[in-house]
Enzyme design. Structure first.
Site, PDB file in Angstrom:
ATOM      1  N   TYR A 116     150.054   2.811  -2.268  1.00  0.00           N
ATOM      2  CA  TYR A 116     150.437   4.234  -2.138  1.00  0.00           C
ATOM      3  C   TYR A 116     149.967   5.114  -3.184  1.00  0.00           C
ATOM      4  O   TYR A 116     150.296   5.460  -4.942  1.00  0.00           O
ATOM      5  CB  TYR A 116     151.773   3.496  -2.785  1.00  0.00           C
ATOM      6  CG  TYR A 116     152.883   4.126  -2.841  1.00  0.00           C
ATOM      7  CD1 TYR A 116     154.064   4.174  -3.441  1.00  0.00           C
ATOM      8  CD2 TYR A 116     152.753   5.512  -1.939  1.00  0.00           C
ATOM      9  CE1 TYR A 116     154.454   5.129  -4.284  1.00  0.00           C
ATOM     10  CE2 TYR A 116     154.512   6.698  -2.041  1.00  0.00           C
ATOM     11  CZ  TYR A 116     155.703   6.329  -3.069  1.00  0.00           C
ATOM     12  OH  TYR A 116     156.009   6.686  -3.405  1.00  0.00           O
ATOM     13  N   ASP A 123     155.347  -5.739  -4.537  1.00  0.00           N
ATOM     14  CA  ASP A 123     156.445  -4.427  -3.960  1.00  0.00           C
ATOM     15  C   ASP A 123     156.078  -4.868  -2.341  1.00  0.00           C
ATOM     16  O   ASP A 123     155.475  -5.069  -1.742  1.00  0.00           O
ATOM     17  CB  ASP A 123     155.139  -2.869  -4.211  1.00  0.00           C
ATOM     18  CG  ASP A 123     156.156  -2.474  -3.448  1.00  0.00           C
ATOM     19  OD1 ASP A 123     156.976  -2.196  -2.313  1.00  0.00           O
ATOM     20  OD2 ASP A 123     156.290  -1.133  -3.785  1.00  0.00           O
ATOM     21  N   ILE A 157     157.940  -4.167  -0.546  1.00  0.00           N
ATOM     22  CA  ILE A 157     159.190  -3.440   0.949  1.00  0.00           C
ATOM     23  C   ILE A 157     159.371  -2.546   1.929  1.00  0.00           C
ATOM     24  O   ILE A 157     160.180  -2.700   3.100  1.00  0.00           O
ATOM     25  CB  ILE A 157     159.641  -1.846   0.354  1.00  0.00           C
ATOM     26  CG1 ILE A 157     157.882  -0.885   0.442  1.00  0.00           C
ATOM     27  CG2 ILE A 157     159.644  -1.445  -1.503  1.00  0.00           C
ATOM     28  CD1 ILE A 157     158.949   0.432  -0.257  1.00  0.00           C
ATOM     29  N   LYS A 191     162.395   1.190   4.093  1.00  0.00           N
ATOM     30  CA  LYS A 191     161.700   1.189   5.151  1.00  0.00           C
ATOM     31  C   LYS A 191     162.114   0.632   5.846  1.00  0.00           C
ATOM     32  O   LYS A 191     161.820   0.415   7.032  1.00  0.00           O
ATOM     33  CB  LYS A 191     160.546   0.967   4.241  1.00  0.00           C
ATOM     34  CG  LYS A 191     159.353   1.403   3.119  1.00  0.00           C
ATOM     35  CD  LYS A 191     159.503   3.077   3.963  1.00  0.00           C
ATOM     36  CE  LYS A 191     158.959   3.932   2.468  1.00  0.00           C
ATOM     37  NZ  LYS A 191     158.524   5.038   2.985  1.00  0.00           N
TER      38      LYS A 191
END
Lengths: 481, 488
Positions: free
Chosen positions: B152, B237, B239, B275
């Site tokens: 990301y 992470d 998410i 998300k």
């Protein structure tokens, strides 16, 4: 042994301070009017709980302000998806307008300079990150809000250098004191990047006069350092003299100022009583700072759900005007009653006209003029009088014996109880005190209770007194006190 | 932004450096979109936004729930009596009901194979704030984290900007589907140590942004054992956990830890509702650490980015409604699967493959056959063509630090069905046009395309069910740009 950062393993968060004993005492034994009438009364929390009826009435009439009502739900999706760090235009416009109204519309704020942050806590940290490198310093007049030690220093590595203010001139911030602090910083090899003032002051409950403000602006211009004005108590100015904001001073003809040095920190936590909503604002006159702070705001944006509500509420001119007036009125009454009651037993306060607290003078109750004695007295107040007040040393006050006492975070009944406890305590310690000018000690006890009940009607806010919420809370967990 | 000398002296180094990441050339795509945003009726020739990883597919379910649960709001007649208590609630522990609801939700998203402890739930300003907070807790300026690429683009800001910490990419390759191998981790670690870079941990994104794939158990176990061996941290992470729409299922690092010998003090999870629920505006970031000291420290730091108590209250109510949550998660998967299928099938018809994925709000598109040469420069050239001529804002692989040129991340969830059709039409046209114009190259490119197909890069979808229910009504695409996105 698992390695963490230096920031994580140090004490920069400030919570290992002995001052939290007061909070712990409250948490283990919180006052409740019926369930725990002997409990500790919370007077260390600068909250503004006086105007919620006004707010609730407005909400009933404006269901569209919520995303969750039938009238507002069609906005739910677009609001839930809105993560633009510029913030909703309506929100910025409403906040800018509110800031102007709080200053009597003597100055206009530009919505495009409104930058969001995670409460004033986040705003201060953000400003420090923008203006100073690790090891550089800000000057801060004492006494000051203890949270600054965390907000400005902890993760930024920035230092704070106190500017000494003394009671002999009502804690005025003098040019001499500023210069002295500046020199002291230089001698310690600290590069000063700015001056941080809180106006109205926490913990003093006073505002800065025009001359002092001008003097400060001149000082920072001379030194080419920043001026950060924390004005989060601006709408709590409940009586004369009128509040003067930095934003007004820089517009004055006789003030020469590089506007790139001027920044304001604002919030709705105190003025509206919404600390839970985390509405922090950075307002800078420096375009680069606005731009940088806006990028940083990603780390602490205001929930779009809350932006939507606030945008609606604060763009209602009639409501806002009425709220500001009512809030001042209720604060005035509360403050007057408090200070009057204390004066009846010979306890003075710094003459203040703002804030959610008074700066109480207990110097004559100290065994000796030392901070050790102050701590001793403080522990007595917590453990015997059962009031959680905040000792002056926690605000870096130079002189022992001062205490900050919050008065707006409780209902009328609790306030009565608190005052009664103070009076009882003072009368018990009469021998240690300087004789009162107003009344002779022997008649004091009788006249007090009578005058108390007679005067109460004058000062009590109308409406039903709701019991103070028993939610156990401590400033260990307060984002800001 | 240009800084005068005066400003450089006046402001901090952080304020005047580039580590916020916004001066990157990749924002040209956003600018193109901002100045000419697509609208089905008003601007049908505009740029279609395919660079924004948003999940707007299930708002009908949410709005229905909102209408049926007025007591979830502090502003309705039913909820008003809670307004004051909530408005003054600033305790950094967070509302107990909120923490319990989030912990339960995280558990469900992980298939109920793990129970999350509400007392370890710490708030932050979105995942953006969560990632920064974790770094502040774990590393000093100058320290570094290993991050498997592609990753990301926002990590450059979140992990590095104000913390002073560095990123050391662990480059993953398409030849093995961008798998994170133990060998690659070891190599990156050793190389860093030899250069006197102090590695403090590894950050993984699972499910992956931009790949849209999930990590298998083996890889997760390998990561946990790697960090335990080196005594460094693992930040996961997660998410996109609930965006998994087909098998294999999502496996949280929390699940893998349960039957492994490892040092739990090294394991931390970053979560968010941006998300999985489609609520990026609500700024609900979560730090979940198995290390008590980190939990305590992160909690103190959360003061800089707490979740609005108004929002905590709403979500506490919503996420503790088991029936709603179950239905939402099922529907969300279905709709994502359908959308994913429509796109990948459409691309397959013109010979464009994507990496085989089963999660995320995007797919990782293989445009290598269309590159003039296998260089980043050629990728950027192709990207500009896609933006300016095909009029699609997609994200080039180099913006994700991908070591191989030619890959593009394409978001598929943030638009309505009609826009999907338009986007697919444009892609088809572009690809076919390219084939016509390069007739003399046709054989070459076909051979290339066939080669790629043979190398396990076949696009495929493993969703076995197609759903016929109509998705949503067209919505106005509001002008947004990632310059302003908290997170894309």
């Amino acid at each position: 042994m698992v390695a963490m950062s230096k920031i994580a393993t140090g004490n920069g968060h400030g919570e290992n301070s002995p001052y939290f004993d007061g909070w712990k005492a409250y948490e283990t034994n919180p006052f409740h009017p019926t369930e725990r009438p002997e409990g500790v009364i919370q007077m260390g929390l600068a909250e503004n709980q006086l105007c919620f009826n006004l707010i609730k009435n407005w909400l009933i009439k404006h269901p569209e302000a919520s995303l969750c009502t039938p009238q507002g739900v069609d906005k739910f999706k677009e609001t839930a998806l809105f993560q633009d760090y510029h913030g909703m235009p309506e929100f910025r416009q409403a906040v800018a307008k509110f800031m102007g109204k709080v200053r009597g519309d003597r100055v206009k704020f530009d919505p495009d300079r409104i930058v969001m942050s995670g409460g004033a806590t986040g705003a201060h940290e953000m400003v420090a990150f923008c203006l100073a490198d690790p090891g550089e310093a800000f000057l801060v007049p004492t006494p000051y809000y203890p949270g600054f030690d965390r907000d400005l220093k902890w993760r930024t590595g920035v230092e704070l250098v106190p500017v000494d203010c003394e009671s002999c001139n009502n804690f005025k911030i003098t040019r001499n004191a500023l210069e002295a602090a500046y020199v002291k910083a230089q001698e310690a090899n600290l590069r000063v990047k700015g001056l941080l003032i809180t106006n109205p002051s926490n913990p003093l409950g006073t505002i800065l006069d025009r001359d002092t403000l001008k003097s400060m602006v001149r000082f920072i211009n001379d030194k080419n350092i920043h001026l950060i004005g924390d004005e989060i108590y601006a709408a709590t100015v409940f009586m004369e003299p009128e509040f003067v904001s930095i934003s007004e001073i820089i517009e004055e003809e006789d003030v020469e100022c590089n506007r790139d040095l001027i920044h304001i920190v604002y919030s709705l936590s105190k003025d509206m009583g919404f600390p839970g909503f985390r509405v922090g604002i950075v307002y800078s006159y420096n375009d680069s700072v606005v731009s940088c702070a806006r990028k940083m705001s990603s780390f602490g944006l205001v929930s779009s759900q809350t932006q939507h509500l606030i945008a609606s509420m604060l763009s209602d001119d009639e409501f806002v005007d009425n709220f500001i007036t009512e809030s001042k009125e209720l604060l005035f009454k509360r403050h007057k009653y408090f200070t009057w009651s204390l004066s009846q037993v010979g306890i003075g306060c710094l003459k203040g006209n703002s804030g959610l607290f008074i700066w109480m003078d207990l110097r004559k109750l100290l065994k000796e003029k030392t901070f050790a004695a102050e701590m001793e007295l403080w522990r007595v107040i917590i453990n015997e009088v059962k009031l959680n007040v905040s000792p002056g040393s926690s605000f870096h006050c130079e002189e022992p014996g001062w205490f900050r006492v919050c008065f707006a975070n409780m209902d009328d009944h609790t306030m009565k109880v608190a005052l009664l406890r103070i009076r009882t305590f003072v009368l018990k310690n009469n021998e240690a005190m300087v004789p009162l000018k107003l009344c002779r000690p022997s008649s004091l006890k009788i006249s007090l209770s009578r005058s108390l009940s007679r005067r109460m009607d004058d000062f009590m806010s109308p409406g039903i007194m709701s019991p103070h919420s028993p939610l156990p809370q401590s400033p260990l967990v307060r984002a800001r006190t | 932004m240009e800084f005068s000398t005066k400003n450089r002296q006046l402001l901090s180094r952080i304020a005047t450096n580039d580590r916020h990441g916004e001066n990157s050339p990749y924002f040209d795509g956003w600018k193109a979109y901002d100045s000419n945003p697509f609208h089905l009726i008003h601007n049908p020739d505009g740029v279609i936004q395919m660079g924004l990883a948003e999940n707007p597919l299930c708002f009908d379910l949410i709005e229905k729930w909102i209408r049926e649960n007025p007591d979830a709001s502090i502003c309705t007649a039913e909820g008003l009596d809670k307004f004051k208590d909530i408005a003054i609630y600033q305790d950094y522990h967070g509302l107990r009901e909120f923490r319990e609801a989030v912990a339960k939700f995280m558990g469900r998203v992980g298939g109920n194979r793990v129970t999350f402890d509400p007392n370890r739930i710490v708030m932050s300003g979105g995942a953006t704030g969560a990632n920064e907070t974790v770094i502040f807790c774990l590393a000093d300026p100058g320290d570094a984290f290993l991050v498997p690429s592609p990753y990301y683009a926002g990590f450059a800001r979140d992990l590095r900007w104000r913390t002073g910490v560095e990123i050391v990419p662990v480059h993953c390759k398409s030849s093995n589907n961008f798998r994170i191998t133990r060998a690659a981790l070891e190599e990156a670690y050793e190389k860093a140590e030899r250069s006197n870079i102090n590695i403090k941990g590894v950050i993984i994104t699972n499910p992956s942004n931009p790949l849209g794939t999930v990590l298998d158990k083996e890889t997760l176990r390998s990561l946990v054992s790697f960090v335990t061996d080196k005594n460094i941290h693992l930040v996961s992470d997660e998410i996109y956990a609930a965006t998994v729409f087909s098998s294999p299922r999502f496996i949280s690092v929390a699940e893998v830890m349960q039957d492994m010998d490892c040092n739990r003090d090294l394991i931390h999870i970053v979560y968010s509702l941006s998300k999985d629920m489609g609520f990026p505006g609500f700024r609900v970031g979560i730090v979940y650490s198995f290390n008590d000291d980190v939990t305590n420290c992160a909690r103190k730091m959360s003061s800089f980015g707490l979740v609005s108590s108004q929002t905590q209250f709403l979500l506490a109510s919503m996420l503790s409604d088991d029936e709603f949550v179950g239905n939402f998660l099922r529907e969300s998967s279905k709709r994502l699967a359908k959308r994913h299928h429509v796109f990948t099938k459409g691309l397959e018809e013109v010979g464009i493959s994507t990496i085989k994925s089963n999660a995320g709000l995007f797919f990782w598109m293989d445009m290598r056959p269309l590159l003039k040469e296998q260089t980043t420069k050629a990728e950027t050239e192709l990207w500009r063509v896609i933006i300016n001529e095909v009029k699609l804002n997609v994200s080039p692989g180099s913006s994700f630090q991908c070591s191989e040129p030619g890959w593009f991340r394409v978001c598929f969830a943030n638009m309505d069905d009609k826009t999907v059709e338009v986007a697919l039409d444009r892609i088809r046209e572009f690809v076919l046009q390219g084939k016509e114009e390069n007739n003399h190259e046709a054989d070459k490119s076909q051979a290339r395309a066939q080669r790629w197909r043979k190398q396990n890069l076949r696009l495929s979808f493993s969703s076995s069910r197609l759903y016929d229910e109509s998705l949503m009504s067209p919505h106005l695409i509001s002008p947004h740009s990632p310059l302003v996105r908290a997170r894309t």
